[in-house]
Design an enzyme around this catalytic site. Structure first.
Site, PDB file in Angstrom:
ATOM      1  N   GLU A  12       0.852  -1.186   0.000  1.00  0.00           N
ATOM      2  CA  GLU A  12       0.000   0.000   0.000  1.00  0.00           C
ATOM      3  C   GLU A  12       0.894   1.244   0.000  1.00  0.00           C
ATOM      4  OE1 GLU A  12      -3.428  -0.606   2.269  1.00  0.00           O
ATOM      5  OE2 GLU A  12      -4.347   1.271   1.667  1.00  0.00           O
TER       6      GLU A  12
ATOM      7  N   GLU B 272      -2.150   0.744  13.393  1.00  0.00           N
ATOM      8  CA  GLU B 272      -3.319   1.115  12.597  1.00  0.00           C
ATOM      9  C   GLU B 272      -4.612   0.929  13.382  1.00  0.00           C
ATOM     10  OE1 GLU B 272      -3.757  -1.368   9.133  1.00  0.00           O
ATOM     11  OE2 GLU B 272      -5.021   0.105   8.133  1.00  0.00           O
TER      12      GLU B 272
HETATM   13  C1  BGC Z   1      -5.340   2.678   4.660  1.00  0.00           C
HETATM   14  C2  BGC Z   1      -5.838   3.758   5.529  1.00  0.00           C
HETATM   15  C3  BGC Z   1      -6.794   4.554   4.746  1.00  0.00           C
HETATM   16  C4  BGC Z   1      -7.930   3.641   4.457  1.00  0.00           C
HETATM   17  C5  BGC Z   1      -9.144   4.229   3.885  1.00  0.00           C
HETATM   18  C6  BGC Z   1      -6.486   1.802   4.302  1.00  0.00           C
HETATM   19  O1  BGC Z   1      -6.132   0.742   3.532  1.00  0.00           O
HETATM   20  O2  BGC Z   1      -4.277   1.993   5.210  1.00  0.00           O
HETATM   21  O3  BGC Z   1      -5.139   4.216   6.522  1.00  0.00           O
HETATM   22  O4  BGC Z   1      -7.133   5.787   5.237  1.00  0.00           O
HETATM   23  O5  BGC Z   1      -7.522   2.520   3.747  1.00  0.00           O
HETATM   24  O6  BGC Z   1     -10.097   3.998   4.731  1.00  0.00           O
END
Ligand code: BGC
Length: 913
Positions: A489, A760
Site C-alpha cells: 500500500e 493502525e
Molecule cells: C489505509 C488507511 C486509509 C484507508 C481508507 C487503508 O487501507 O491503510 O489508513 O485511510 O484505507 O479507509
C-alpha cells in the site's frame, strides 16, 4: 581609515557588554538551508534574532544579495540591497531585487536592529542557487537503455558517459531527474546523499529534478558519469490491486551538467544519444517486494573514466514527457538512525531471526564473506506471532525480501537502493557462517526534515507513546505522507495525513514537505473539485470521502498556523475553494448526505456486539461536520488573503450548513442521532450546535466516555479532537484518564503490548497475543498518533495564536493535573526556541519558559492569585519584563516577551520562600 570618535567607540563596547549580544543566525531561503534549485522569482528569506535581552524585538533589517561571497562581505558588487527597512519581519521576507538568473547562485546576508536601535553585525552569508527557469535551459534529452529488457525482472539499467575536461574547474552543477528512480556517480563517487530520488509526485503532471553541486567530483582530464535507474513508483508495483506501469512502461534519465571553468568559460554535458547502457548487479528492484543484487554481475569501475564500455549498448533518446519538470523544493530522503540487532535467535519454526528493537522504515546493511554464487536473503517483518515465529501475513502481497548473491571476493557489503521496508525483525536465510550482530545494521530512511519538537513528562508510558508517534512520522514521511510503510500500500492516503498533520508540525519541520504534497493534491483534484483518496492518485477517479478530502483545507491551514506560511494558503486557495464548492454542489439545501465515505474509520467495535456497543457514527452526520469545518477554514483563509467578498459569501454558506445539521441530526433536547463520542466530539469541535446546547452535549460526551469505563471509542476522524473537546468543556481530568488508560481501546494499550510505533488499529495485537485481521493490520500507521497535538498544546501547553501564526504570538498554557507531576515541550519555531517545562510539588508549581526573540507570549500560569507567583525569586510587580493581564478561570495571565523565565507559584497553604 575613518576615525571613530573614541567616546562613541567605548560607548558601543559598553552598551554591547551591558545589553548583551545581538546576532542573526539560521538563515533560510524558501525554508531550507542553502538550497540548490530554487524556482521562486522572489525567494523568501528567514533568519533568527538572537539576543540575551528579555523582550528583544527586531525593529529593522537590512538584506544584501550578491553573487560573490567575498565581495558581499565587503558590501561590494551587490546585486540587491534592501537598505535599512523598518520592519519586525524576520520570517519569509521576500527578495525584492532585480530578476534572478536561471541556474545562478546568490549569496545573502542580513543585519538587524533591536528596539533599542542597536544593530547586529552582518550575518554569516548564506546562499541559494536558482533552478533552470526556462524550458529552453534544458539541453539534455531523456534517454533510456538501448538493449532489450528482461521484462520480468527488469534489472536496473546502468547509463554511462565519458568525457574530458581540458581546463581547471571553478564550479559544476548537475541537474538530474528520472522517470523511475536514480542514483548517480561521477568518477566513482556518489552524487549527493539522497535516496529514492527524484521522489514521488503526480508524475503525469509534474516530474521533480534535483540540483547538486558536483564541483569536487570532477577533475581536469578524463571524467565519467554513471547513473543507475530503477522502476520505483513510476513503473513498479503500486497500489494493492497488483498494478504496475502506472505512469509508464520504461524508465529513463535526464541529466545535465553545467561547468564553469576558472577562466570564466563554461561547458555543458548532457544525457543524449552518445551515452552507453548495460545492466549490472541490481537484478530486480520493487518497492513492495524488495531488491535482488548479484555481485557476480558487478561492473567494477563503470562510473569511472577509462572503463571500457565498448561492449555496452547505445542508448535511445525518448520523447520528453508532457509533464512539467519542477525543481524539488522539499528535503530529500536521507539515511538517519542506525540500529544493531538486539537479539539473534532461532524461532520455534527453525528460522534465523534478528530483532532491531525498533519498528523502523529503511533497510539493512549486511556484511558477508562467502563463496561465489552463495545466496542470502533478508525478509522483513514488524512483529512475531503468538508462538514467537516470524510473521509476514499482514504485509499482504509485499514480499519485503532483499536477496544477495555473493561474488566470493572477500568481504562483501550489501544494501538495497531502490526499495524500502517497514520492519523491526529480519529473517536471514543462507548466510554463510555464524550470524554476528556486527555484520548487520538497520538504517532508518526518511525525508530529511529538521527535528523541531520534543515532548516528555513524568510518565514513562506517555514518553514511549511520544516515541512511537515520532517513529510513526519518521516511517511514513518518505517524500509523501503515507498510511503505512510495509504492506502493498504505502500510499498518500489523504485522511491519514489530515488527521496527523497538526501533530506532525510539532515533531518536525514539515512546511516544505507538506507544501510539496499539497501541490500534488491540487493537481490530482478531480475536475469536480472532489479530492482523491490518495495523492499521488494511483487508485482511479474516486474521491470525495469526508475527512479524507478535507485534507485540501485542513493541511494548508495547519501549515499556515505552524509556520505562518501565507504562500501555502495562497497557492492552495483555489484547491480549497474547489473542495468546498464540491460539497456545496453535492448537497441539497446545504445538507450533504450523498456519496461514499470511509466514516470514522476503525472505530471501536467489539466482536460479539449483541447490545450495540460498537461506536458507529452516522457517516453523513460526520460529512456535515467536516463540510462546516472546511468552510470555516476557507473563510479564515479568505480573510488572511484579503478576500472579503469570499469570506462574506462563505459565512452565509456556513450558517446554512450548520442549520441543516441541526435540522437533520440534532433533537430539540440536544441529543445527536448518533450518540457516539465521535458524533459529539465533531459537533462540539466544529461548533455545529447552538451555544445553549453545547454544555449539555459535552455532558453527554463525558457520560459516554464514562459508560465505556474511561475508554475512547473513536476512529480516525474523532480521535484527534477527543481530548481537545473534553478539555474545552471542563473535563480535563477525564481527558487525562483517557490518555493514561492502558487497556483496549486506548493509546497506551499498544505501548503496554510493546509497540514502538503507532498501530493502525487500537487492537492490532489482542490481549491474548493473537492478531487482528491480517488483511488490514499495520503496526506503523500514524493516524492515532494525532493525540500528540493535545500533548504539546494542552498537557505542556505550547500554542500559537491564529492571528499571529507561526508562534509570532505564542500562548503557553500548561495543564497540570494529578496524573502527571512534570511535563516539558520545546519547539524550534521560525523565530527560535519556544519551550515550557512545568513541575508540581505538594506546595508549589515550577514553570520554566523560553520565548524566542522577536515574538510575544501570553503565558497562563495555573492559579488565582498573582501574589503567589515569583519570577526568578522576585514578586511579579518587580519584574518589569512581565505584564500582568488578568486572573480568571483558574489562570493568571501574563504578557511576556523573549527570554528565559523561571516562575514559581506557591500553593495557597504554602509559605512564600
Ligand atoms: C489505509 C488507511 C486509509 C484507508 C481508507 C487503508 O487501507 O491503510 O489508513 O485511510 O484505507 O479507509
Amino acid at each position: 581609515m575613518k576615525k571613530i570618535p573614541l567616546l562613541l567607540f567605548w560607548l558601543s563596547v559598553a552598551s554591547s557588554l551591558a545589553f548583551g549580544q545581538l546576532r542573526v543566525e539560521r538563515l533560510l531561503t524558501e525554508n531550507l538551508i542553502n538550497p540548490l534549485g530554487v524556482e521562486s522569482a522572489f525567494p523568501r528569506l528567514s533568519w533568527i534574532m538572537i539576543s540575551d535581552l528579555r523582550r528583544a524585538r527586531q525593529t529593522a533589517f537590512e538584506l544584501r544579495v550578491g553573487s560573490d561571497p567575498g565581495q558581499l562581505a565587503k558590501g561590494k558588487a551587490l546585486y540587491w540591497g534592501s537598505g535599512k527597512t523598518l520592519s519586525a519581519a524576520s520570517v519569509q521576507v521576500p527578495y525584492a531585487g532585480p530578476a534572478l538568473e536561471s541556474g545562478k547562485r546568490y549569496y545573502w546576508q542580513v543585519r538587524i536592529w533591536d528596539d533599542g536601535g542597536r544593530p547586529s553585525a552582518w550575518s554569516v552569508p548564506a546562499f541559494w542557487q536558482m533552478a533552470l527557469l526556462h524550458p529552453s535551459d534544458w539541453k539534455a534529452s531523456w534517454i533510456k537503455a538501448g538493449y532489450v529488457e528482461d521484462s520480468l525482472l527488469r534489472p536496473s539499467p546502468l547509463l554511462r558517459k565519458s568525457f574530458a575536461l581540458s581546463q581547471p574547474i571553478r564550479s559544476a552543477t548537475a541537474f538530474i531527474s528520472a522517470r523511475g528512480m536514480y542514483e548517480a556517480e561521477i568518477n566513482g563517487r556518489r552524487v549527493g546523499d539522497a535516496f529514492l530520488s527524484p521522489g514521488w509526485t503526480t508524475y503525469g503532471k509534474r516530474i521533480p529534478y534535483q540540483v547538486y553541486d558536483v564541483t569536487s567530483l570532477l577533475k581536469t582530464g578524463a571524467n565519467a558519469i554513471g547513473v543507475t535507474l530503477a522502476s520505483g513508483w513510476y513503473r513498479g508495483y503500486i497500489g494493492f490491486s497488483g498494478q504496475n506501469n502506472f505512469y509508464g512502461k520504461e524508465v529513463s534519465l535526464l541529466f545535465q551538467l553545467e561547468i564553469r571553468f576558472a577562466d570564466g568559460s563554461s561547458a555543458t554535458w548532457v544525457s543524449d544519444g552518445t551515452w552507453k547502457s548495460s545492466t549490472g548487479s541490481i537484478r530486480s528492484s520493487e518497492i513492495y517486494n524488495g531488491e535482488s543484487i548479484d555481485d557476480r554481475d558487478q561492473k567494477p569501475g563503470w562510473t569511472q573514466a577509462g572503463y571500457d564500455d565498448s561492449g555496452w549498448f547505445p542508448v535511445q533518446v525518448v520523447p520528453a514527457p508532457r509533464a512539467s519538470l519542477v525543481a524539488s523544493a522539499n528535503e530529500p530522503i536521507r539515511e538517519h538512525e542506525r540500529f544493531k540487532p538486539q537479539r539473534i535467535w532461532v524461532t520455534p519454526k527453525g528460522e534465523q531471526v534478528m530483532d532491531f528493537g525498533q519498528n523502523l522504515v529503511g533497510w539493512v546493511i549486511v556484511k558477508v564473506n562467502g563463496q561465489k554464487g552463495q545466496r542470502i536473503s533478508l525478509t522483513h517483518a514488524e512483529v512475531l506471532d503468538k508462538e514467537g515465529n516470524f510473521y509476514t501475513e499482514n504485509l499482504r502481497s509485499a514480499k519485503a525480501e532483499d536477496t544477495y548473491i555473493l561474488s566470493g571476493e572477500g568481504e562483501e557489503e550489501f544494501k538495497p537502493h531502490f526499495t524500502f521496508h517497514g520492519f523491526r525483525y529480519v529473517r536471514v536465510e543462507g548466510y554463510p557462517g555464524e550470524i554476528k550482530p556486527e555484520n548487520f545494521t538497520a538504517v532508518a530512511l526518511y525525508s530529511d526534515m529538521p527535528v523541531t519538537g520534543t515532548f516528555s513528562c513524568s510518565n514513562p508510558l506517555i514518553n514511549q507513546l511520544q516515541h512511537n508517534i515520532q517513529w510513526g512520522q519518521r516511517g511514513n514521511f518518505l517524500d509523501v505522507p503515507t498510511d503505512c510503510p510495509q504492506r502493498d500500500e504505502r500510499l498518500g492516503w489523504t485522511g491519514d495525513a489530515q488527521v496527523f498533520s497538526r501533530t506532525a508540525t510539532f515533531n518536525m519541520g514539515v512546511n516544505s514537505f507538506f507544501a510539496k504534497w499539497l501541490k500534488d493534491i491540487a493537481l490530482d483534484q478531480l475536475p469536480t473539485g472532489s479530492v482523491p483518496f490518495v495523492v499521488p492518485n494511483v487508485l482511479g477517479p474516486f474521491g470525495g470521502s469526508t475527512g479524507w478530502a478535507d485534507v485540501a483545507t485542513i493541511v494548508p491551514w495547519n501549515t499556515y498556523l505552524a509556520y505562518g506560511d501565507v504562500k501555502v494558503l495562497a497557492d492552495q486557495y483555489p484547491s480549497m475553494k474547489a473542495w468546498v464548492d464540491y460539497m456545496i454542489k453535492s448537497s441539497q439545501h446545504y445538507l450533504w448526505n450523498t456519496g461514499f465515505h470511509f466514516g470514522d474509520w476503525l472505530f471501536y467495535s467489539p466482536e460479539d456486539d449483541n447490545d450495540g456497543r460498537a461506536a458507529v457514527t452516522n457517516k453523513y452526520l460526520i460529512a456535515q461536520c467536516f463540510f462546516a469545518h472546511s468552510t470555516q477554514i476557507l473563510i479564515d483563509a479568505a480573510k488572511v488573503l484579503g478576500k472579503p467578498e469570499d469570506a462574506r459569501s462563505y459565512v452565509a454558506v456556513l450558517d446554512s450548513v450548520k442549520d441543516a445539521f441541526q435540522k437533520e441530526y440534532l433533537t430539540p433536547n440536544g441529543a445527536l442521532v448518533s450518540g457516539t463520542q465521535t458524533a459529539y466530539v465533531l459537533a462540539l469541535q466544529f461548533d455545529m450546535m447552538p451555544e445553549a446546547l453545547r454544555k449539555q452535549a459535552a455532558v453527554r460526551l463525558y457520560n459516554n466516555v464514562k459508560s465505556y469505563e474511561d475508554h475512547l471509542t473513536t476512529g480516525f476522524l474523532g480521535t484527534p479532537y477527543l481530548c481537545q473537546v473534553l478539555t474545552r468543556f471542563g473535563y480535563l481530568a477525564e481527558a487525562y484518564r483517557l490518555l493514561l488508560q492502558d487497556t483496549y481501546p486506548s493509546w497506551l494499550y499498544p505501548v503496554k503490548m510493546g509497540a514502538t510505533t503507532i498501530w493502525e488499529r487500537w487492537d492490532g495485537i489482542k490481549p491474548d497475543s493473537s492478531f487482528e485481521t491480517p488483511s488490514m493490520n499495520s503496526y506503523n500507521h500514524y493516524s492515532y498518533g494525532a493525540i500528540g497535538d493535545w500533548m504539546y498544546r494542552v498537557v505542556a501547553g505550547l500554542d500559537t495564536y491564529d492571528d499571529a501564526p507561526g508562534y509570532r504570538h505564542s500562548r503557553i498554557m500548561p495543564h497540570p493535573a494529578d496524573a502527571l507531576t512534570q511535563a516539558q515541550a520545546a519547539l524550534e519555531t521560525y523565530y527560535g526556541k519556544l519551550s515550557v517545562n512545568w513541575k508540581t510539588e505538594p506546595d508549589r508549581l515550577d514553570l520554566d519558559v523560553e520565548v524566542p526573540a522577536n515574538t510575544t507570549c501570553s503565558l497562563f500560569i495555573p492559579g488565582q492569585d498573582p501574589a503567589t507567583i515569583l519570577e526568578s525569586g522576585k514578586p511579579l510587580a518587580e519584574v518589569h519584563e512581565v505584564q500582568l493581564k488578568r486572573s480568571s478561570e483558574g489562570y493568571v495571565e501574563l504578557e511576556i516577551g523573549s527570554g528565559k523565565y523561571h516562575f514559581v507559584r506557591m500553593n495557597p497553604v504554602a509559605k512564600m520562600p
